[in-house]
Design a protein around this motif. Structure first.
Motif, PDB file in Angstrom:
ATOM      1  N   MET A 167       0.852  -1.184   0.000  1.00 40.00           N
ATOM      2  CA  MET A 167       0.000   0.000   0.000  1.00 40.00           C
ATOM      3  C   MET A 167       0.890   1.236   0.000  1.00 40.00           C
ATOM      4  O   MET A 167       2.026   1.170   0.458  1.00 40.00           O
ATOM      5  N   PRO A 168       0.473   2.355  -0.526  1.00 45.41           N
ATOM      6  CA  PRO A 168      -0.731   2.555  -1.318  1.00 45.41           C
ATOM      7  C   PRO A 168      -0.561   2.190  -2.790  1.00 45.41           C
ATOM      8  O   PRO A 168      -1.531   2.130  -3.537  1.00 45.41           O
ATOM      9  N   TYR A 202      -4.326   2.932  -4.573  1.00 45.51           N
ATOM     10  CA  TYR A 202      -5.427   3.193  -3.650  1.00 45.51           C
ATOM     11  C   TYR A 202      -5.665   4.699  -3.530  1.00 45.51           C
ATOM     12  O   TYR A 202      -4.711   5.485  -3.458  1.00 45.51           O
ATOM     13  N   ALA A 252      -6.160   7.854  -1.642  1.00 45.93           N
ATOM     14  CA  ALA A 252      -5.804   8.265  -0.284  1.00 45.93           C
ATOM     15  C   ALA A 252      -6.847   9.175   0.356  1.00 45.93           C
ATOM     16  O   ALA A 252      -6.749   9.478   1.550  1.00 45.93           O
ATOM     17  N   PHE A 304      -1.074   8.707   4.833  1.00 41.84           N
ATOM     18  CA  PHE A 304      -1.669   7.398   4.583  1.00 41.84           C
ATOM     19  C   PHE A 304      -0.971   6.329   5.426  1.00 41.84           C
ATOM     20  O   PHE A 304      -1.615   5.546   6.145  1.00 41.84           O
TER      21      PHE A 304
END
Length: 543
Positions: free
Chosen positions: A266-267, A300, A302, A364
């Motif tokens: 991630m991210p 992903y 945020a 994040f």
């Protein structure tokens, strides 16, 4: 005829009794070399021609490379406490310290820890002549051999001694994961970093999110050959580990003194997850599991609260499967392209007074760290997590050289050194013209053996360098045989670096001499290794 039948068992018994005893293995052949090895001159060796008896050791909890035939009145292998050496090694590995003495009538191990017991057992296994190793997995050692009369005092220099395996670019069967761990245990590695999620495949069952494996574990094509050729096949590739299988690997490793560190990226590097759940992206999709290698812009989102809830749900199940105090959250190679044009991400930046997208990534990572910390775990991530500010309790894996590790250590954060030069084992190792296609680069056996995890680190920060790890990325490794070829003998060299914190007396020549016998152990394990001539590896690099 009856007389002949009666005499046959007697003849067999006489033949058995007269079978020669295999001479002891030279202690200098052990890899990694123990810190102190003294052969007791004038003392008789131990002769193992009968079953053994482990004293003060629950053998079910300590898996051995081979099963030792045991009996209640067998040759005693005794485990005792009372070994608390001064830190004569100057390292972090006192928890794994042990002493081992071989006498004619017993073998005695002194240690205060399970780590010491695992290390002593690995040493003991290397003192068994390779001809007597089991011929099949789980088989018994063959009796009828000597063990040299040695006194050993030993402990590792570094507390973290790791090997990594990427199973996302090419999936590896569970039987090979066991074999990989067996190899680590033989070399006294104590961390297995299991890279489980990527753009090219999601490899771990998450029951709350079944599409991760129904969709994300499979791709319809794969890149083949050199990256520059941009060729693709049309073969469906994939697979995943059930939670039951993952728990089995955790237990299998634990019985060999190894902690499994799972990695959930991630991210970035998240296309496989986005193919399954496109609503977690900035654009809403649709997406495919990546066919090729490289870095992709879709990551992903945020600024989407659903992303954090999703990852928390994933991590809940990961923590339930993996007891490791450290959870790897990736954090590398995350493009900020989508975030820069995403209204949700920009709103998240405004709400939290973040200056740029690098700080958004730090935000994040910090948010995920807080969640893991609240559950008694800590995060470790690639050195990009330094960008925009390092999360408060994070450990750093420094892969883009060692500078990120030095920076993190100077901030009093724990560090694992894993620089691409020389610890990326997906690079060529002896002669690119003779080797299978690799990603590029060149990391010879000599390069690995010369590596020093604290080189360039100010002395006052050495304590923050936990150790080092080699990484095995599998874009160019379609089979487990190819993985083995890329791992060995370089893993043997790294094991010695991390154990001794330097080189054995006699340096490279002594290590090469040890490898001449040690490769027989690899062969006995069924391990496919690359040519290991030390001089050739070093010479090729110089050309």
């Amino acid at each position: 005829m009856k007389k002949f039948l009666v005499l046959m068992p007697l003849a067999a018994l006489i033949a058995c009794q007269s079978m020669p005893i295999t001479p002891a293995v030279s202690p200098v052949s052990m890899v990694p070399q123990p810190l102190l090895v003294e052969v007791e001159e004038g003392q008789s060796p131990a002769i193992l021609e009968q079953p053994v008896r482990f004293v003060n050791l629950k053998t079910a909890e300590f898996a051995l490379t081979g099963a030792w035939p045991q009996a209640e009145d067998g040759f005693p292998i005794v485990f005792r406490g009372g070994y608390s050496p001064e830190d004569f090694h100057g390292g972090q590995g006192a928890a794994g310290a042990y002493s081992l003495d071989v006498y004619a009538d017993s073998i005695v191990v002194h240690t205060e820890s399970d780590a010491g017991r695992y290390n002593a057992l690995a040493t003991l296994m290397q003192l068994v002549p390779v001809e007597h190793w089991p011929t099949e997995k789980g088989g018994a050692l063959k009796l009828g051999f000597e063990i040299a009369p040695v006194h050993i005092e030993d402990q590792p220099r570094y507390a973290y001694r790791g090997m990594h395996l990427d199973v996302c670019r090419h999936f590896m069967p569970i039987e090979f994961i066991e074999k990989y761990i067996d190899n680590l245990a033989l070399h006294k590695f104590n961390r297995f970093h299991w890279h489980l999620t990527e753009d090219q495949g999601w490899r771990i069952e998450i029951k709350k999110y079944p599409k991760l494996t129904e969709v994300g574990a499979w791709r319809s094509a794969s890149q083949t050959g050199a990256y520059s050729e941009q060729r693709f096949d049309s073969t469906r590739h994939g697979g995943f580990y059930t939670q039951e299988e993952a728990r089995h690997i955790v237990d299998y490793a634990a019985k060999r003194g190894i902690t499994v560190i799972p990695e959930i990226e991630m991210p970035g590097h998240s296309l496989a997850a986005l193919a399954a759940y496109p609503e977690l992206s900035c654009t809403g999709g649709s997406f495919e599991v990546a066919h090729g290698w490289g870095v992709f812009d879709d990551v992903y989102c945020a600024g989407n609260p659903e992303v954090y809830a999703f990852l928390e749900g994933v991590l809940d199940e990961i923590m339930d499967i993996f007891p490791s105090p450290l959870i790897h959250i990736g954090g590398d190679e995350c493009p900020k392209t989508r975030w820069a044009s995403c209204s949700k991400c920009q709103a998240e930046m405004a709400r939290n007074s973040l200056k740029n997208e690098h700080e958004l990534q730090s935000h994040f990572i910090t948010r995920m760290e807080r969640y893991l910390n609240a559950h008694g775990r800590n995060i470790i991530g690639w050195d990009e997590i330094l960008e925009g500010g390092l999360a408060p309790n994070a450990a750093v894996m420094s892969w883009r050289g060692v500078s990120g590790g030095i920076q993190a250590a100077s901030m009093e954060h724990n560090v694992v050194m894993t620089p691409g030069k020389p610890l990326y084992f997906d690079h060529y190792q002896y002669n690119p013209e003779e080797e299978p296609v690799a990603i590029g680069g060149f990391n010879s056996l000599a390069d690995v053996y010369a590596f020093n995890p604290v080189e360039g680190v100010p002395a006052e920060y050495h304590a923050y360098i936990l150790g080092a790890q080699a990484n095995v990325w599998t874009e160019y490794m379609e089979t487990s045989d190819h993985v083995e070829h890329m791992v060995q003998p370089r893993a043997s060299a790294l094991s010695e670096v991390l154990w001794l914190g330097g080189k054995r007396p006699g340096d490279a020549a002594a290590f090469t001499q040890a490898m001449d016998y040690h490769v027989q152990r690899l062969i006995a394990m069924g391990w496919n290794y690359a040519p290991y001539e030390f001089e050739k590896a070093a010479g090729d690099e110089a050309q």
